[in-house]
Scaffold this active site. Structure first.
Site, PDB file in Angstrom:
ATOM      1  N   HIS A 114      -0.983  25.320   2.240  1.00  0.00           N
ATOM      2  CA  HIS A 114      -2.354  25.446   2.775  1.00  0.00           C
ATOM      3  C   HIS A 114      -2.425  24.955   4.219  1.00  0.00           C
ATOM      4  CE1 HIS A 114      -6.916  24.687   1.844  1.00  0.00           C
ATOM      5  NE2 HIS A 114      -6.737  24.973   3.125  1.00  0.00           N
ATOM      6  N   LEU A 132      -3.292  28.609  10.912  1.00  0.00           N
ATOM      7  CA  LEU A 132      -2.539  28.861  12.145  1.00  0.00           C
ATOM      8  C   LEU A 132      -3.412  29.547  13.199  1.00  0.00           C
ATOM      9  CD1 LEU A 132       0.955  29.933  10.693  1.00  0.00           C
ATOM     10  CD2 LEU A 132       0.220  27.676  11.491  1.00  0.00           C
ATOM     11  N   ASN A 165      -8.601  32.680   7.188  1.00  0.00           N
ATOM     12  CA  ASN A 165      -9.880  32.576   7.906  1.00  0.00           C
ATOM     13  C   ASN A 165      -9.673  32.661   9.411  1.00  0.00           C
ATOM     14  OD1 ASN A 165      -8.717  29.997   7.966  1.00  0.00           O
ATOM     15  ND2 ASN A 165     -10.682  28.930   7.986  1.00  0.00           N
ATOM     16  N   ASP A 178     -10.556  30.584   1.772  1.00  0.00           N
ATOM     17  CA  ASP A 178     -10.644  29.189   2.218  1.00  0.00           C
ATOM     18  C   ASP A 178     -11.432  29.020   3.519  1.00  0.00           C
ATOM     19  OD1 ASP A 178      -9.847  26.359   1.895  1.00  0.00           O
ATOM     20  OD2 ASP A 178      -9.027  26.725   3.878  1.00  0.00           O
ATOM     21  N   HIS A 184     -11.385  27.448  -2.696  1.00  0.00           N
ATOM     22  CA  HIS A 184     -12.164  26.488  -1.895  1.00  0.00           C
ATOM     23  C   HIS A 184     -13.473  26.289  -2.649  1.00  0.00           C
ATOM     24  CE1 HIS A 184     -13.909  24.986   2.042  1.00  0.00           C
ATOM     25  NE2 HIS A 184     -15.010  25.293   1.368  1.00  0.00           N
ATOM     26  N   ASP A 201      -3.624  21.204   4.646  1.00  0.00           N
ATOM     27  CA  ASP A 201      -4.874  21.773   5.172  1.00  0.00           C
ATOM     28  C   ASP A 201      -4.947  21.550   6.689  1.00  0.00           C
ATOM     29  OD1 ASP A 201      -7.259  23.071   5.429  1.00  0.00           O
ATOM     30  OD2 ASP A 201      -8.446  21.643   4.271  1.00  0.00           O
ATOM     31  N   HIS A 225      -8.277  22.077  15.915  1.00  0.00           N
ATOM     32  CA  HIS A 225      -9.473  22.449  16.684  1.00  0.00           C
ATOM     33  C   HIS A 225      -9.286  21.983  18.118  1.00  0.00           C
ATOM     34  CE1 HIS A 225     -11.904  23.897  13.364  1.00  0.00           C
ATOM     35  NE2 HIS A 225     -11.575  22.828  12.658  1.00  0.00           N
TER      36      HIS A 225
HETATM   37  O1  DOR Z   1     -12.117  20.960   7.188  1.00  0.00           O
HETATM   38  C1  DOR Z   1     -11.809  22.132   6.997  1.00  0.00           C
HETATM   39  N1  DOR Z   1     -11.385  22.917   7.994  1.00  0.00           N
HETATM   40  N2  DOR Z   1     -11.939  22.639   5.757  1.00  0.00           N
HETATM   41  C2  DOR Z   1     -11.786  23.949   5.508  1.00  0.00           C
HETATM   42  O2  DOR Z   1     -11.923  24.333   4.380  1.00  0.00           O
HETATM   43  C3  DOR Z   1     -11.494  24.889   6.612  1.00  0.00           C
HETATM   44  C4  DOR Z   1     -10.829  24.196   7.736  1.00  0.00           C
HETATM   45  C5  DOR Z   1     -10.790  25.017   8.998  1.00  0.00           C
HETATM   46  O3  DOR Z   1     -10.477  26.204   8.938  1.00  0.00           O
HETATM   47  O4  DOR Z   1     -11.046  24.445  10.077  1.00  0.00           O
END
Ligand code: DOR
Length: 437
Positions: free
Chosen positions: A63, A66, A97, A155, A182, A308, A312
């Site tokens: 999980h 990228l 996503n 997700d 999710h 996960d 960002h």
């Molecule tokens: O904190 C998260 N960030 N939870 C998620 O389910 C998605 C992920 C993201 O894509 O930034």
């Protein structure tokens, strides 16, 4: 240069084969060729000295995000996979996503092509469950299957429609693929920022209750029981979810579950002072939940650990708390944050390594991954359980510097990552020596 490599003198741990012993590992032509103690059945080989280090199968992350296509300012397949290699991962499964989302054949092919050209490790794409990840209308699962999707997930968002989830589970049963779930009831999380509890009261932020997760966990366990399809519960965060999963497992429901390093090691207090770098979905919960998650990992209710990894930009995080993005950049701190659990005797080394290797390989149905069996691809991770290092997010290979661990001293460091026989990451203190007789 020899085409064989001997990893000499490490502690070899391979939970899939029940191995935990000192020894040497020979890699030849990209495969595991020999495991023993002493002289290998080969004349010509280079040597990597692993004395004092743990040698195990390459980590597999079921999980991660990228971000390519569409989110290249946060991460690309090239940067994310290099960060993963630095974290000891030789296989990563990337979530769909992206923008556009991976909901058709051409998008899956796109990720595979970019990965083939730009990734130092194996990238396995996860396809969407619903078109556009809108939660309503099922994708063409056989089209995605043919294109190479290895699992399905929306997700980042839940599969809103129970009917779509039911159909997805029916298809996935026939394809032997998991649906990675999710679990979030959007009516209960609307506007929610952090765990609902004392910290949300103190900070005056809208809370996310446990039930937001648990209602969907229960719904989808019921659907898995009815259809026989394999549901995999992503990033479990509450004690209540664990109880539901435990009961379902006892009843023989085809369910597996994952926990993230941050849900195992951090609590809601990490967001005090409005620290956006600890804002994540599902939110960090209470000490009671982390204790329950650890117990569940130890007793098998939780099957695996998945990062996960959610990179960002600084702009996504250095802003008002309510505007900040959810997510933690996790590849490069995963082992270091988890090793503390071993050193405090809260988790066994065998369980940790199994949760990062054979566990995810079994969920994916890949018999040759997550193991050091002779003939398996030579995916190997070498780490020092005791080595101290300071997290410096600015030095991350990942574009996502968003970690709540920045500046912290961790014990446990990846020293080398070998993918199909090729070193894709090596700590500067290690080197490969050509043997001269
Ligand atoms: O904190 C998260 N960030 N939870 C998620 O389910 C998605 C992920 C993201 O894509 O930034």
């Amino acid at each position: 240069m020899a085409d064989a490599l001997l990893i000499r003198g490490g502690r070899i741990i391979d939970p899939g084969q029940g191995i935990d012993k000192p020894g040497d590992l020979l890699i030849k032509e990209g495969k595991i060729a020999w495991l023993g103690d002493g002289t290998p059945p080969e004349e010509d080989y280079a040597v990597l000295n692993a004395e004092g280090l743990i040698v195990c199968p390459g980590f597999i992350d079921l999980h991660c995000h990228l971000r390519q296509p569409g989110g290249e300012e946060k991460e690309t397949i090239a940067t994310g996979t290099r960060a993963a290699a630095r974290g000891g991962f030789t296989t990563v499964c990337c979530m769909p996503n992206t923008s556009p989302p991976l909901d058709n054949e051409s998008m899956i092919s796109y990720v595979k092509t970019v990965a083939a050209n730009e990734s130092p490790i194996r990238v396995l794409p996860i396809g969407c469950v619903t078109l556009g990840r809108q939660g309503e209308e099922l994708v063409d699962m056989s089209e995605l299957e043919m294109a190479g999707a290895i699992a399905y997930s929306d997700d980042g968002s839940p599969v809103v429609s129970p009917e779509a989830m039911r159909q997805a589970l029916e298809y996935s049963r026939d394809f032997h693929r998991p649906i990675i779930d999710h679990c979030e009831n959007l009516f209960l999380t609307q506007g929610g920022q952090i765990n609902e509890g004392v910290v949300s009261l103190e900070l005056g932020l809208r809370g996310i209750p446990d039930t937001a997760e648990e209602l969907i966990v229960q719904r989808d366990l019921d659907l898995a029981r009815e259809t026989g399809g394999h549901i995999h519960i992503a990033h479990v965060s509450t004690e209540g979810s664990l109880e539901l999963i435990r009961t379902a497992k006892e009843e023989g429901v085809p369910v597996t579950a994952e926990v993230t390093p941050h849900h195992l090691t951090l609590t809601e207090e990490a967001v005090l002072k409005y620290k956006t770098y600890a804002k994540v979905n599902p939110p960090l919960r209470t000490k009671r939940d982390t204790i329950a998650l650890l117990r569940a990992l130890n007793d098998g209710v939780i099957d695996i650990i998945a990062t996960d990894h959610a990179p960002h930009t600084a702009a996504d995080k250095d802003c008002k708390f309510t505007q900040a993005a959810f997510g933690i950049s996790g590849f490069e701190t995963a082992l270091g944050s988890l090793a503390g659990l071993i050193l405090n005797s809260e988790l066994s080394l065998d369980t940790l390594i199994a949760a990062l290797t054979i566990g995810p390989a079994r969920i994916l149905g890949y018999e040759k991954l997550g193991t050091l069996e002779i003939g398996a691809p030579a995916d190997v991770t070498i780490f020092d359980l005791h080595k101290e290092w300071v997290v410096d997010a600015a030095q991350f290979v990942s574009k996502g510097k968003n970690t709540p661990l920045d500046g912290q001293t961790l014990k446990g460091k990846v020293m080398a990552t070998i993918y199909t026989g090729n070193p894709v990451y090596m700590d500067e203190t290690l080197q490969i020596e050509t043997r001269t007789e």
